[in-house]
Motif scaffolding. Structure first.
Motif, PDB file in Angstrom:
ATOM      1  N   ALA A 362       0.837  -1.203   0.000  1.00 22.29           N
ATOM      2  CA  ALA A 362       0.000   0.000   0.000  1.00 22.29           C
ATOM      3  C   ALA A 362       0.872   1.252   0.000  1.00 22.29           C
ATOM      4  O   ALA A 362       0.597   2.219  -0.725  1.00 22.29           O
ATOM      5  N   ASP A 363       1.929   1.259   0.803  1.00 19.82           N
ATOM      6  CA  ASP A 363       2.866   2.389   0.810  1.00 19.82           C
ATOM      7  C   ASP A 363       3.440   2.625  -0.584  1.00 19.82           C
ATOM      8  O   ASP A 363       3.508   3.763  -1.069  1.00 19.82           O
ATOM      9  N   LEU A 364       3.864   1.537  -1.230  1.00 21.15           N
ATOM     10  CA  LEU A 364       4.484   1.657  -2.552  1.00 21.15           C
ATOM     11  C   LEU A 364       3.476   2.134  -3.593  1.00 21.15           C
ATOM     12  O   LEU A 364       3.821   2.897  -4.505  1.00 21.15           O
ATOM     13  N   ALA A 365       2.212   1.692  -3.461  1.00 26.09           N
ATOM     14  CA  ALA A 365       1.182   2.110  -4.411  1.00 26.09           C
ATOM     15  C   ALA A 365       0.883   3.602  -4.285  1.00 26.09           C
ATOM     16  O   ALA A 365       0.853   4.330  -5.287  1.00 26.09           O
ATOM     17  N   VAL A 366       0.657   4.071  -3.062  1.00 30.66           N
ATOM     18  CA  VAL A 366       0.347   5.493  -2.858  1.00 30.66           C
ATOM     19  C   VAL A 366       1.548   6.351  -3.261  1.00 30.66           C
ATOM     20  O   VAL A 366       1.392   7.397  -3.902  1.00 30.66           O
ATOM     21  N   TYR A 367       2.747   5.919  -2.881  1.00 33.52           N
ATOM     22  CA  TYR A 367       3.949   6.650  -3.276  1.00 33.52           C
ATOM     23  C   TYR A 367       4.059   6.730  -4.800  1.00 33.52           C
ATOM     24  O   TYR A 367       4.343   7.804  -5.357  1.00 33.52           O
ATOM     25  N   GLY A 368       3.832   5.614  -5.486  1.00 30.41           N
ATOM     26  CA  GLY A 368       3.938   5.608  -6.942  1.00 30.41           C
ATOM     27  C   GLY A 368       2.953   6.552  -7.602  1.00 30.41           C
ATOM     28  O   GLY A 368       3.293   7.266  -8.553  1.00 30.41           O
ATOM     29  N   VAL A 369       1.730   6.586  -7.094  1.00 22.98           N
ATOM     30  CA  VAL A 369       0.712   7.475  -7.662  1.00 22.98           C
ATOM     31  C   VAL A 369       1.096   8.941  -7.439  1.00 22.98           C
ATOM     32  O   VAL A 369       1.030   9.761  -8.366  1.00 22.98           O
ATOM     33  N   LEU A 370       1.506   9.284  -6.223  1.00 23.17           N
ATOM     34  CA  LEU A 370       1.895  10.676  -5.947  1.00 23.17           C
ATOM     35  C   LEU A 370       3.132  11.071  -6.744  1.00 23.17           C
ATOM     36  O   LEU A 370       3.241  12.210  -7.203  1.00 23.17           O
ATOM     37  N   ARG A 371       4.058  10.148  -6.912  1.00 23.82           N
ATOM     38  CA  ARG A 371       5.284  10.459  -7.650  1.00 23.82           C
ATOM     39  C   ARG A 371       5.005  10.822  -9.105  1.00 23.82           C
ATOM     40  O   ARG A 371       5.774  11.557  -9.730  1.00 23.82           O
ATOM     41  N   SER A 372       3.896  10.333  -9.656  1.00 28.00           N
ATOM     42  CA  SER A 372       3.571  10.656 -11.051  1.00 28.00           C
ATOM     43  C   SER A 372       3.301  12.146 -11.236  1.00 28.00           C
ATOM     44  O   SER A 372       3.340  12.650 -12.359  1.00 28.00           O
ATOM     45  N   MET A 373       3.032  12.879 -10.144  1.00 25.92           N
ATOM     46  CA  MET A 373       2.817  14.328 -10.216  1.00 25.92           C
ATOM     47  C   MET A 373       4.108  15.124 -10.022  1.00 25.92           C
ATOM     48  O   MET A 373       4.082  16.351 -10.108  1.00 25.92           O
ATOM     49  N   GLN A 374       5.197  14.448  -9.729  1.00 22.84           N
ATOM     50  CA  GLN A 374       6.440  15.146  -9.369  1.00 22.84           C
ATOM     51  C   GLN A 374       6.833  16.153 -10.447  1.00 22.84           C
ATOM     52  O   GLN A 374       6.665  15.903 -11.634  1.00 22.84           O
TER      53      GLN A 374
END
Length: 409
Positions: A362-374
């Motif tokens: 779950a941590d990796l999923a949320v991080y991956g989604v937010l990182r797409s906005m970087q």
């Protein structure tokens, strides 16, 4: 591939767009005395005309229409109608070119869709063997970012192939025409589709090394479903679950509740968080332009001259429809802040990550989604106006340093 295929649709839309616009402009600018509908339609390509009337032959209806003069009033109507058709064509071109970036996990209803393609049924493709991984992706896609976060965290070396969103040239060999696709190669070759299936299948094999990848993918069957737009699609079942027996579950998870919590928030990242990112990165004309500038620079678009400006224009207006569809506030930033803070509240003060001392899926999923906005304005606003920054930087460090390399290997 025939012209009805997904690969041909952008070309067809662009061609129709050009034809409609040329016809509309001709009708509006040529003097009335010199124009009839037959003359106007002569500027419309015969192939498109045949499509419009259902046949390429001359019928009584088409003969009658060809004799009608264009009066001043209906001339304007016809002219603007054709220009509108051109605009719709341009919209379709933009849509087919860019919609993939935020809708990769919605499956097309392909007749022979396959989630695994083993080339040697009797071989032993497990994590005890030497494997190579190839990820077919769009770099700015949240779903692809999730898969990269997983692979990086666990220290898997992998090759990246950036796919052209318009022509899909790099994945023409695959019936499944979406990304991400992960090819796992060892003594056999298995194709994994859908970001959540990729992550769940990989993690299952990492923990239960006695199972082959070909066996594991059978735990994620495809069933007909209906998406939010009322279209029939094929959806993967169990895609958020790491498929383990009771003994393995107790070894990996501190409790059954911990496992359910991981599943719940992985699904939340796809169904809730991603849908609040879309309206935010296109919130204003400036943000929409910056987003598409970022997408075009990072992606493999080839020569698509209208990509940046055309995509930004249409997605800015599409974001307004998304705001209505998802029932968001007037300032969509507030909804994004609320979603991110909801995630941090669920982690609580006693845990560093949802997974405890180490990130879980779950941590990796949320991080991956937010990182797409970087690198976008929405990303910096979230970092400054929510409580997520500490967790995000800690997760980023774990992913960058391959913090899970020695886990389940």
């Amino acid at each position: 591939m025939h012209c009805g295929s997904r690969l041909c649709k952008p070309k067809m839309s662009a061609s129709r767009c050009n034809s409609f616009c040329r016809t509309g402009w001709y009708v509006l600018r040529v003097p009335i005395a010199k124009i009839s509908l037959a003359v106007a339609l002569s500027h419309f390509p015969s192939r498109c005309s045949a499509r419009a009337y259902g046949t390429g032959g001359t019928t009584f209806g088409s003969k009658l229409i060809s004799t009608l003069p264009l009066r001043a009033t209906n001339r304007r109507v016809f002219g603007f109608a054709f220009l509108f058709g051109g605009g719709v064509g341009l919209y379709q071109t933009i849509k087919f070119s860019f919609q993939q970036h935020f809708a990769e996990d919605e499956l097309s209803n392909l007749p022979n869709l396959q989630y695994g393609i083993p080339t040697n049924q009797g071989s032993d493709l497990t994590f005890a063997t030497d494997l190579t991984f190839t990820l077919y992706q769009y770099k700015t896609c949240p779903y692809c970012s999730k898969v990269r976060a997983f692979l990086d965290y666990y220290g898997f070396p992998y090759k990246v192939v950036e796919v052209n969103p318009v022509m899909h040239t790099e994945i023409k060999w695959s019936e499944y025409q979406k990304v991400p696709i992960l090819m796992v190669e060892g003594k056999e070759i298995v194709q994994l589709n859908n970001s959540s299936v990729i992550i769940s299948a990989m993690k299952t094999c990492m923990i239960d090394k006695e199972r082959t990848m070909s066996e594991v993918v059978q735990y994620f069957p495809r069933l007909p479903s209906t998406n939010a737009w009322g279209n029939e699609v094929l959806e993967y079942t169990n895609k958020y679950w790491v498929m383990l027996n009771e003994i393995k579950i107790t070894e990996v998870y501190t409790s059954k509740n911990a496992r359910k919590e991981e599943v719940r928030w992985r699904q939340w990242a796809d169904d809730w968080l991603v849908n609040r990112i879309k309206p935010n990165v296109y919130r204003t004309p400036a943000e929409a332009l910056a987003t598409y500038d970022h997408i075009v620079r990072e992606g493999n678009f080839g020569s698509v001259p209208f990509a940046k400006y055309g995509g930004a224009f249409y997605m800015f207006w599409a974001s307004k429809l998304l705001k209505i569809w998802y029932k968001l506030q007037d300032d969509v930033r507030e909804d994004l802040y609320m979603a991110v803070n909801e995630w941090i509240t669920a982690i609580g003060r006693k845990r560093k990550f949802m997974g405890g001392d180490k990130p879980n899926l779950a941590d990796l999923a949320v991080y991956g989604v937010l990182r797409s906005m970087q690198d976008l304005e929405a990303f910096y606003d979230v970092m400054e106006n929510t409580k997520v920054k500490k967790w995000y930087l800690a997760t980023e460090k774990q992913v960058r340093e391959h913090g899970g390399r020695n886990l389940c290997r």
